[in-house]
Design a protein around this motif. Structure first.
Motif, PDB file in Angstrom:
ATOM      1  N   ASP A 265       0.739  -1.169  -0.201  1.00 17.73           N
ATOM      2  CA  ASP A 265      -0.007  -0.153  -0.162  1.00 17.73           C
ATOM      3  C   ASP A 265       0.781   1.164   0.066  1.00 17.73           C
ATOM      4  OD1 ASP A 265      -2.810  -1.077   0.187  1.00 17.73           O
ATOM      5  OD2 ASP A 265      -1.792  -1.970   1.873  1.00 17.73           O
ATOM      6  N   ALA A 266       0.249   2.270  -0.680  1.00 14.02           N
ATOM      7  CA  ALA A 266       0.880   3.412  -0.742  1.00 14.02           C
ATOM      8  C   ALA A 266       0.906   4.449   0.307  1.00 14.02           C
ATOM      9  CB  ALA A 266       0.739   4.261  -2.042  1.00 14.02           C
ATOM     10  N   THR A 267       1.794   4.788   0.975  1.00 11.88           N
ATOM     11  CA  THR A 267       1.467   6.022   1.920  1.00 11.88           C
ATOM     12  C   THR A 267       1.210   7.153   1.419  1.00 11.88           C
ATOM     13  OG1 THR A 267       4.056   6.312   1.870  1.00 11.88           O
ATOM     14  CG2 THR A 267       3.600   4.773   3.490  1.00 11.88           C
ATOM     15  N   PHE A 268       0.300   7.802   2.203  1.00 12.06           N
ATOM     16  CA  PHE A 268      -0.199   9.183   1.591  1.00 12.06           C
ATOM     17  C   PHE A 268      -1.389   8.929   0.805  1.00 12.06           C
ATOM     18  CE2 PHE A 268       4.067  10.080   3.374  1.00 12.06           C
ATOM     19  CZ  PHE A 268       3.506  10.493   4.417  1.00 12.06           C
ATOM     20  N   PHE A 269      -1.394   7.893  -0.316  1.00  9.28           N
ATOM     21  CA  PHE A 269      -2.250   7.737  -1.179  1.00  9.28           C
ATOM     22  C   PHE A 269      -3.026   6.632  -1.196  1.00  9.28           C
ATOM     23  CE2 PHE A 269       1.475   9.536  -3.451  1.00  9.28           C
ATOM     24  CZ  PHE A 269       1.247  10.835  -3.220  1.00  9.28           C
ATOM     25  N   PRO A 270      -4.075   6.501  -0.290  1.00  9.88           N
ATOM     26  CA  PRO A 270      -4.984   5.282   0.263  1.00  9.88           C
ATOM     27  C   PRO A 270      -5.574   4.749  -1.210  1.00  9.88           C
ATOM     28  CG  PRO A 270      -6.017   7.380   1.161  1.00  9.88           C
ATOM     29  CD  PRO A 270      -4.752   7.644   0.667  1.00  9.88           C
ATOM     30  N   GLY A 271      -5.556   3.236  -1.332  1.00 10.62           N
ATOM     31  CA  GLY A 271      -6.059   2.774  -2.572  1.00 10.62           C
ATOM     32  C   GLY A 271      -5.275   2.575  -3.278  1.00 10.62           C
ATOM     33  N   SER A 272      -3.835   3.326  -3.567  1.00 12.82           N
ATOM     34  CA  SER A 272      -3.068   3.111  -4.508  1.00 12.82           C
ATOM     35  C   SER A 272      -1.904   2.361  -3.842  1.00 12.82           C
ATOM     36  CB  SER A 272      -2.273   4.458  -5.028  1.00 12.82           C
ATOM     37  OG  SER A 272      -3.369   5.145  -5.633  1.00 12.82           O
ATOM     38  N   TYR A 273      -0.927   1.968  -4.694  1.00 10.91           N
ATOM     39  CA  TYR A 273       0.233   1.153  -4.450  1.00 10.91           C
ATOM     40  C   TYR A 273       1.606   1.595  -4.914  1.00 10.91           C
ATOM     41  CZ  TYR A 273      -3.874  -1.648  -3.672  1.00 10.91           C
ATOM     42  OH  TYR A 273      -5.253  -2.200  -3.466  1.00 10.91           O
ATOM     43  N   PHE A 274       2.612   1.010  -4.158  1.00 11.72           N
ATOM     44  CA  PHE A 274       4.119   0.819  -4.356  1.00 11.72           C
ATOM     45  C   PHE A 274       4.423  -0.260  -4.895  1.00 11.72           C
ATOM     46  CE2 PHE A 274       4.939   4.287  -0.889  1.00 11.72           C
ATOM     47  CZ  PHE A 274       4.192   5.342  -1.817  1.00 11.72           C
ATOM     48  N   ALA A 275       5.117  -0.428  -6.145  1.00 12.52           N
ATOM     49  CA  ALA A 275       5.354  -1.821  -6.659  1.00 12.52           C
ATOM     50  C   ALA A 275       6.863  -1.876  -6.932  1.00 12.52           C
ATOM     51  CB  ALA A 275       4.796  -2.045  -7.985  1.00 12.52           C
ATOM     52  N   GLN A 276       7.592  -2.796  -6.694  1.00 15.44           N
ATOM     53  CA  GLN A 276       8.992  -3.039  -6.731  1.00 15.44           C
ATOM     54  C   GLN A 276       9.279  -4.318  -7.716  1.00 15.44           C
ATOM     55  OE1 GLN A 276      11.456  -5.724  -5.657  1.00 15.44           O
ATOM     56  NE2 GLN A 276      12.611  -4.380  -6.979  1.00 15.44           N
ATOM     57  N   GLN A 277       9.884  -3.692  -8.975  1.00 17.39           N
ATOM     58  CA  GLN A 277       9.818  -4.759 -10.082  1.00 17.39           C
ATOM     59  C   GLN A 277      11.216  -5.639  -9.947  1.00 17.39           C
ATOM     60  OE1 GLN A 277       9.569  -2.393 -13.784  1.00 17.39           O
ATOM     61  NE2 GLN A 277       9.540  -4.273 -14.960  1.00 17.39           N
ATOM     62  N   ALA A 278      11.102  -6.932 -10.318  1.00 18.90           N
ATOM     63  CA  ALA A 278      12.205  -7.696 -10.459  1.00 18.90           C
ATOM     64  C   ALA A 278      13.063  -7.425 -11.773  1.00 18.90           C
ATOM     65  CB  ALA A 278      11.530  -9.300 -10.496  1.00 18.90           C
ATOM     66  N   ALA A 279      14.225  -7.955 -11.674  1.00 18.98           N
ATOM     67  CA  ALA A 279      15.208  -7.749 -12.747  1.00 18.98           C
ATOM     68  C   ALA A 279      14.732  -8.142 -14.199  1.00 18.98           C
ATOM     69  CB  ALA A 279      16.615  -7.857 -12.651  1.00 18.98           C
ATOM     70  N   GLY A 280      15.018  -7.556 -15.200  1.00 21.88           N
ATOM     71  CA  GLY A 280      14.582  -7.879 -16.637  1.00 21.88           C
ATOM     72  C   GLY A 280      15.528  -8.768 -17.073  1.00 21.88           C
ATOM     73  N   ARG A 281      15.673  -8.899 -18.530  1.00 23.82           N
ATOM     74  CA  ARG A 281      16.918  -9.727 -19.028  1.00 23.82           C
ATOM     75  C   ARG A 281      18.357  -9.322 -18.612  1.00 23.82           C
ATOM     76  NH1 ARG A 281      15.745  -8.710 -24.181  1.00 23.82           N
ATOM     77  NH2 ARG A 281      14.406 -10.564 -24.247  1.00 23.82           N
ATOM     78  N   GLN A 282      19.404  -9.926 -18.232  1.00 24.60           N
ATOM     79  CA  GLN A 282      20.372  -9.806 -17.857  1.00 24.60           C
ATOM     80  C   GLN A 282      21.570 -10.572 -18.621  1.00 24.60           C
ATOM     81  OE1 GLN A 282      21.132  -7.088 -14.915  1.00 24.60           O
ATOM     82  NE2 GLN A 282      19.418  -6.587 -15.656  1.00 24.60           N
ATOM     83  N   LEU A 283      22.425  -9.859 -19.262  1.00 22.31           N
ATOM     84  CA  LEU A 283      23.484 -10.484 -20.080  1.00 22.31           C
ATOM     85  C   LEU A 283      24.677 -10.018 -19.332  1.00 22.31           C
ATOM     86  CD1 LEU A 283      22.454  -9.919 -23.697  1.00 22.31           C
ATOM     87  CD2 LEU A 283      21.788 -12.008 -22.305  1.00 22.31           C
ATOM     88  N   TYR A 284      25.895 -11.209 -19.327  1.00 24.94           N
ATOM     89  CA  TYR A 284      27.047 -11.116 -18.711  1.00 24.94           C
ATOM     90  C   TYR A 284      28.254 -11.805 -19.379  1.00 24.94           C
ATOM     91  CZ  TYR A 284      25.925 -15.433 -16.294  1.00 24.94           C
ATOM     92  OH  TYR A 284      25.652 -16.595 -15.924  1.00 24.94           O
ATOM     93  N   ALA A 285      29.510 -11.354 -19.233  1.00 21.83           N
ATOM     94  CA  ALA A 285      30.532 -12.275 -19.693  1.00 21.83           C
ATOM     95  C   ALA A 285      31.574 -12.102 -18.549  1.00 21.83           C
ATOM     96  CB  ALA A 285      31.275 -11.501 -20.779  1.00 21.83           C
ATOM     97  N   MET A 286      32.139 -13.180 -18.091  1.00 22.22           N
ATOM     98  CA  MET A 286      33.101 -13.257 -17.145  1.00 22.22           C
ATOM     99  C   MET A 286      34.461 -13.981 -17.372  1.00 22.22           C
ATOM    100  SD  MET A 286      32.857 -14.780 -12.981  1.00 22.22           S
ATOM    101  CE  MET A 286      32.747 -16.385 -13.738  1.00 22.22           C
ATOM    102  N   LEU A 287      35.570 -13.333 -17.117  1.00 21.43           N
ATOM    103  CA  LEU A 287      36.895 -13.936 -17.295  1.00 21.43           C
ATOM    104  C   LEU A 287      37.489 -14.146 -16.124  1.00 21.43           C
ATOM    105  CD1 LEU A 287      38.980 -14.767 -19.639  1.00 21.43           C
ATOM    106  CD2 LEU A 287      39.833 -12.403 -19.553  1.00 21.43           C
ATOM    107  N   SER A 288      38.122 -15.565 -15.708  1.00 22.22           N
ATOM    108  CA  SER A 288      38.499 -15.787 -14.628  1.00 22.22           C
ATOM    109  C   SER A 288      39.975 -16.408 -14.965  1.00 22.22           C
ATOM    110  CB  SER A 288      37.756 -16.848 -13.814  1.00 22.22           C
ATOM    111  OG  SER A 288      36.563 -16.379 -13.615  1.00 22.22           O
ATOM    112  N   PHE A 289      40.832 -16.242 -14.017  1.00 20.44           N
ATOM    113  CA  PHE A 289      42.360 -16.751 -14.072  1.00 20.44           C
ATOM    114  C   PHE A 289      42.729 -17.249 -12.735  1.00 20.44           C
ATOM    115  CE2 PHE A 289      42.251 -13.109 -17.069  1.00 20.44           C
ATOM    116  CZ  PHE A 289      42.636 -13.665 -18.081  1.00 20.44           C
ATOM    117  N   ARG A 290      43.197 -18.555 -12.911  1.00 19.32           N
ATOM    118  CA  ARG A 290      43.822 -19.349 -11.634  1.00 19.32           C
ATOM    119  C   ARG A 290      45.504 -19.286 -11.725  1.00 19.32           C
ATOM    120  NH1 ARG A 290      39.750 -24.095 -10.498  1.00 19.32           N
ATOM    121  NH2 ARG A 290      37.949 -22.857 -10.128  1.00 19.32           N
ATOM    122  N   PHE A 291      46.062 -19.036 -10.797  1.00 17.27           N
ATOM    123  CA  PHE A 291      47.755 -18.952 -10.774  1.00 17.27           C
ATOM    124  C   PHE A 291      48.179 -19.605  -9.497  1.00 17.27           C
ATOM    125  CE2 PHE A 291      45.752 -14.793 -10.128  1.00 17.27           C
ATOM    126  CZ  PHE A 291      46.415 -14.463  -8.849  1.00 17.27           C
TER     127      PHE A 291
END
Length: 816
Positions: free
Chosen positions: A790-816
């Protein structure tokens, strides 16, 4: 270089194990997604045949054990698997763990749920229902869950009450995190990743033995991202994130039987604040807000928000610990005796500034400062005996004591914004204040104007208007615990355990209204009036609690690779005092208690190529602690009783076709309130649409929020050669069942079930000197809401928190 393989096992996330051989008494092997080729031929006596599942060692019972022998519903996830999947925090790890949810978008108040039970930490009075232990150090504030996570060996997620060995505030379960220690050889690794929305991570660790009696490991982390949520009003990214951390581990072995690890670590995080969007605006609310920003909208799926306050949060911690272990050996008829003494101290702080209305109107904002410091000590003695008074077979046991002393301070205020004067002439304010609807109008053709200019004209009168909280809590906990496993025969064993915990809390709490009008002799403070708040002083509050947390397990070890267990356990979470009270009334709330029954199956089948594990459970909670919205802000209370029952498990199958491996997890959950009269009702009646601010309902027999009925993952992995390089392709199918995301079970807060898909290609040199990972999460770009409130100060309205959309990534790892 000697290598060992271990693979994911019972109730483990889909993962296999690979770890360099280290000192036998120093640390357990890790768990990753797919076994890597050995640098040298493994010893035939210790290595299973090619294509078989390897053993996983965990410390879920305060000592090293095979995961298959631990009679607990536990998942173990290796740090390498986390990196492969792009999981940089516990929230992303949780999708691979059945019946677990972690929401860390609010990094100051993360929410962690296991089997439907957890804690909304927005009110800092609440301690977490899920315990966090890292390197055997218990951390006493929920905000530690979003501290930096790096150089990880493994994460163990223990589901169900763990009060016997881990103590208070583990009523729903425990996250047991182990970071990497100095190994026998000097070695290092480094990881650099780049992804969507400017996600950048650099992580490195290097260490080994300096000589025969001293070793060192140094590790560090840097993270940055812009995030997807864009604030068009402020022209900034609201999910931008900066984090840096470092850790030093110094290992001293002055004698063959003594080992001391000195750990020093620090973490700092900063971010804008906070990641919410408007949702389902009333027409009168929309008209009012459009006078500040014509672009204001209420689509919660477009990664766009419009609010005017440039909020921010800064948090961090520093910890120092000394972990001493004595390998005593034989002692007075006991074998493999050892003693452990852990001394630790930690400081933690959160400084946050954010608006409370999530809109382009400057109505009100929160200024909050939290400081926490803790000292803890744990002493344990463990050993084995040939029998118990000459009866049965081997007995192993652990017993010890625990000390915890902390001081928590909160200084916070709810402050009037520059546009508050204009808000006081809106229909929303009239509805919150209980003014007759005939005066406020119908909200469409006739309503109070709420003109933006009125805020400018009245701002001199509301400047400095706030309601301030001052809260200090001192906590002292003492506990003694013991647990033993008595092997009656080669097939049967029992494990009784008991923990006695005593806790004392001392609290000073006050609430104070401050305003310009008050100083001018007009006793009307706007914020205090809106909150129905009044001055109060509650000093010298105290409460003492004592709890017995017993445990009993019956185990059967079969000859065909099938082990069974039945267990009973109890746990509790501390009671306390409301730190964000408006009146000083009814400050106290009672401790929460739970008891659970489990039936578990742990099996290794098909010539050690298939591992299937499952747990059937029922957990009952009494005096469930809840955070409920009262139409303006949040109250804390006890909700009566609740029950969670369900099943959870996973599998790992090294298929007959050698290149293919299948991993999966599943959970089914039925979590309901047994009785909860006086529960908050939706601010807007779901049937009539009429506002019902302050109304209550009976939620007895209804579902608990944040308790999806079903969760599941399936991860096939195909290994192959690519231009003389080692390569594998993995994909994830992730199913999340429907759930409510607010305590009042408002239909507007219901999130439907959905599927997500992820994939990654991992290419590495034959000796694993380097590894390149290309991956993506939420490949279908599924738009989902994590939470609606529920939204504070605006009764009957809401706050929403959206999950992450598409995420692409690249990772380079080294062991020594």
């Amino acid at each position: 270089m000697n290598w060992r393989f271990c693979a994911a096992a019972l109730l483990a996330a889909p993962a296999c194990v690979v770890a360099q051989a280290q000192e036998a008494a120093s640390e357990a092997p890790a768990v990753i997604a797919v076994p890597e080729p050995p640098a040298a031929a493994p010893a035939a006596a210790t290595e299973p045949a090619q294509g078989q599942i390897q053993e996983v060692i965990v410390t879920a019972q305060k000592r090293e054990q095979s995961l298959q022998d631990v009679p607990i519903s536990v998942t173990a996830i290796d740090g390498s698997f986390m990196k492969d999947t792009g999981a940089a925090d516990l929230a992303k790890v949780s999708v691979y763990v059945p019946n677990v949810r972690v929401d860390s978008h609010d990094i100051g108040s993360p929410q962690v749920f296991i089997r439907g039970f957890g804690t909304n930490a927005f009110n800092p009075s609440f301690e977490s229902s899920v315990g966090l232990v890292q390197d055997e150090i218990y951390y006493g504030r929920p905000g530690y869950f979003t501290e930096s996570l790096f150089d990880v060996d493994r994460v163990e997620v223990l589901r169900g009450p763990q009060g016997t060995l881990f103590g208070k505030n583990t009523i729903a379960g425990v996250y047991n995190v182990s970071t990497k220690n100095p190994g026998p050889l000097w070695e290092g690794e480094a990881h650099a990743s780049y992804g969507s929305d400017e996600q950048q991570t650099v992580e490195a660790g290097v260490g080994g033995m300096l000589n025969d009696w001293a070793g060192l490991r140094v590790s560090g982390l840097y993270r940055h991202q812009d995030g997807q949520l864009y604030n068009s009003y402020l022209d900034r990214d609201e999910e931008a994130f900066y984090q840096k951390a470092g850790r030093i581990k110094l290992r001293l072995t002055p004698g063959e039987s003594l080992r001391s690890d000195l750990i020093v670590q620090s973490s700092k995080t900063s971010a804008p604040f906070w990641p919410y969007q408007l949702y389902r605006l009333d027409s009168d609310t929309r008209n009012y807000l459009q006078s500040f920003d014509a672009r204001v909208e209420d689509n919660p799926y477009d990664f766009r928000t419009e609010f005017n306050t440039a909020g921010r949060i800064q948090k961090g911690s520093s910890t120092a610990a000394l972990n001493n272990k004595w390998e005593i050996g034989d002692l007075a008829g006991l074998h493999d005796a050892s003693g452990v003494l852990i001394l630790a101290g930690s400081r933690f702080h959160i400084d946050q500034f954010n608006e409370l209305d999530v809109s382009p109107a400057d109505i009100a904002w929160l200024d909050s400062h939290e400081h926490h410091k803790q000292l803890s000590a744990e002493a344990r003695f463990s050993a084995e005996a040939d029998s118990l008074f000459g009866l049965g077979q081997k007995v192993d046991f652990v017993a010890g004591g625990f000390f915890y002393d902390s001081r928590y301070q909160l200084r916070a205020s709810i402050n009037a914004g520059a546009d508050l004067g204009s808000y006081l002439l809106t229909r929303d304010f009239c509805e919150l204040a209980g003014v007759s609807p005939t005066l406020c109008g119908d909200g469409n053709t006739v309503s109070l104007p709420g003109l933006a200019i009125l805020g400018t004209l009245t701002s001199p009168l509301t400047r400095g208007d706030n309601f301030a909280f001052d809260y200090t809590q001192d906590t002292l906990s003492l506990a003694g615990f013991g647990q033993m496993t008595w092997y009656l025969t080669e097939h049967w064993a029992i494990t009784p355990g008991l923990r006695l915990n005593r806790e004392r809390k001392k609290v000073d709490s006050s609430g104070t209204r401050n305003c310009t009008l008050d100083s001018l002799g007009v006793p009307v403070c706007v914020i205090a009036t809106m909150l129905s708040a009044q001055n109060y002083e509650a000093s010298g509050l105290s409460r003492s609690e004592a709890d017995l947390s017993p445990k009993f397990v019956l185990q059967y070890f079969g000859d065909s690779g099938v082990n069974l267990y039945a267990s009973y356990a109890r746990g509790f979470k501390s009671g306390g005092f409301n730190s964000l009270s408006y009146t000083g009334d009814n400050l106290g709330f009672e401790p929460e208690k739970a008891q659970t029954y489990e039936l578990g199956l742990k099996s290794t089948l098909l010539d050690n190529t298939l591992r299937f594990n499952a747990t059937l459970y029922e957990t009952k909670f009494r005096n469930l602690q809840v955070l409920a919205f009262n139409g303006v802000f949040f109250d804390v209370s006890n909700a009566g009783a609740a029950t969670s029952r369900g099943v959870e498990g996973d599998l790992l199958w090294m298929t007959p076709w050698n290149p293919l491996q299948l991993m999966g997890s599943f959970g089914w959950l039925d979590a309901k309130y047994d009785h909860y009269s006086g529960a908050p009702a939706p601010v807007r009646n779901p049937q009539t649409g009429a506002l019902q601010i302050g109304a209550t309902q009976d939620l007895g027999g209804q579902r608990i929020a944040f308790a999806p009925r079903a969760t599941a993952t399936l991860t096939p992995t195909l290994s192959f050669s690519l231009f003389e390089l080692d390569a594998r392709v993995s994909g994830d199918v992730i199913y999340q069942g429907d759930q409510y995301t607010d305590t009042d079970l408002d239909p507007a807060t219901h999130v439907a079930a959905y599927f997500e898909y992820a994939a990654r290609l991992i290419v590495s040199s034959p000796q694993q000197a380097w590894t390149l990972t290309l991956g993506g999460n939420n490949l279908s770009d599924k738009r989902v809401l994590n939470q609606v409130i529920d939204a504070t100060f605006f009764p009957g309205s809401y706050f929403a928190q959206q999950a992450a959309g598409r995420q692409l990534y690249a990772m380079l790892s080294f062991r020594f």
